[in-house]
Write a protein that holds these residues in place. Structure first.
Motif, PDB file in Angstrom:
ATOM      1  N   VAL A  41       0.863  -1.180   0.000  1.00 20.97           N
ATOM      2  CA  VAL A  41       0.000   0.000   0.000  1.00 20.97           C
ATOM      3  C   VAL A  41       0.900   1.231   0.000  1.00 20.97           C
ATOM      4  CG1 VAL A  41      -1.735   1.281   1.293  1.00 20.97           C
ATOM      5  CG2 VAL A  41      -1.823  -1.208   1.214  1.00 20.97           C
ATOM      6  N   TYR A  42       0.726   2.097  -0.998  1.00 26.07           N
ATOM      7  CA  TYR A  42       1.631   3.242  -1.143  1.00 26.07           C
ATOM      8  C   TYR A  42       0.953   4.585  -0.952  1.00 26.07           C
ATOM      9  CZ  TYR A  42      -0.356   2.932  -5.814  1.00 26.07           C
ATOM     10  OH  TYR A  42      -1.227   2.851  -6.866  1.00 26.07           O
ATOM     11  N   GLY A  43      -0.351   4.612  -0.662  1.00 21.47           N
ATOM     12  CA  GLY A  43      -1.030   5.884  -0.446  1.00 21.47           C
ATOM     13  C   GLY A  43      -2.357   5.675   0.264  1.00 21.47           C
ATOM     14  N   HIS A  44      -2.958   6.777   0.687  1.00 21.97           N
ATOM     15  CA  HIS A  44      -4.248   6.752   1.367  1.00 21.97           C
ATOM     16  C   HIS A  44      -5.368   7.060   0.375  1.00 21.97           C
ATOM     17  CE1 HIS A  44      -2.494   6.707   5.406  1.00 21.97           C
ATOM     18  NE2 HIS A  44      -1.591   7.556   4.940  1.00 21.97           N
ATOM     19  N   MET A  45      -6.585   6.699   0.733  1.00 20.42           N
ATOM     20  CA  MET A  45      -7.724   7.061  -0.103  1.00 20.42           C
ATOM     21  C   MET A  45      -7.946   8.572  -0.058  1.00 20.42           C
ATOM     22  SD  MET A  45     -11.557   5.604  -0.007  1.00 20.42           S
ATOM     23  CE  MET A  45     -12.835   6.271  -1.023  1.00 20.42           C
ATOM     24  N   PHE A  46      -7.885   9.149   1.151  1.00 21.46           N
ATOM     25  CA  PHE A  46      -8.086  10.589   1.306  1.00 21.46           C
ATOM     26  C   PHE A  46      -6.779  11.261   1.675  1.00 21.46           C
ATOM     27  CE2 PHE A  46     -12.318   8.904   2.316  1.00 21.46           C
ATOM     28  CZ  PHE A  46     -13.058   9.604   1.385  1.00 21.46           C
TER      29      PHE A  46
END
Length: 92
Positions: A41-46
């Motif tokens: 996982v390399y980023g957030h949804m928000f």
């Protein structure tokens, strides 16, 4: 979102170990599946203001100043009519 996979909103960035195993034989050849892999996982949804992965976060929310909704200027392609309607909508 297409074929994207979204974690819970405040999920952690990093590797998640995944284990997939069939519970019964599959198909004519009665195959079994047993797979181990890491989901990176390399980023957030928000996007949030303290995010260390801003370039990868999917959705960016930014508060709007009702008195001056175009503090940094309106989008270049907006017409005067679109700007007027947006200001009316913000001040409802």
């Amino acid at each position: 979102g297409e074929r994207k996979f979204y974690l819970p909103i405040w999920g952690y960035v990093g590797d998640y170990p995944i284990h997939v195993q069939s519970t019964m034989n599959i198909g004519v050849h009665e195959m079994n599946v047993d797979i181990n892999y890491n989901l990176h996982v390399y980023g957030h949804m928000f996007l949030h203001m303290d995010s260390e992965t801003k370039e990868y976060d999917a959705i960016h929310f930014e508060p709007v100043n009702q008195d001056d909704p175009f503090v940094n200027g309106a989008p270049e392609h907006w017409t005067e009519e679109q700007k007027r309607k947006f200001k009316e909508w913000v001040n409802k």
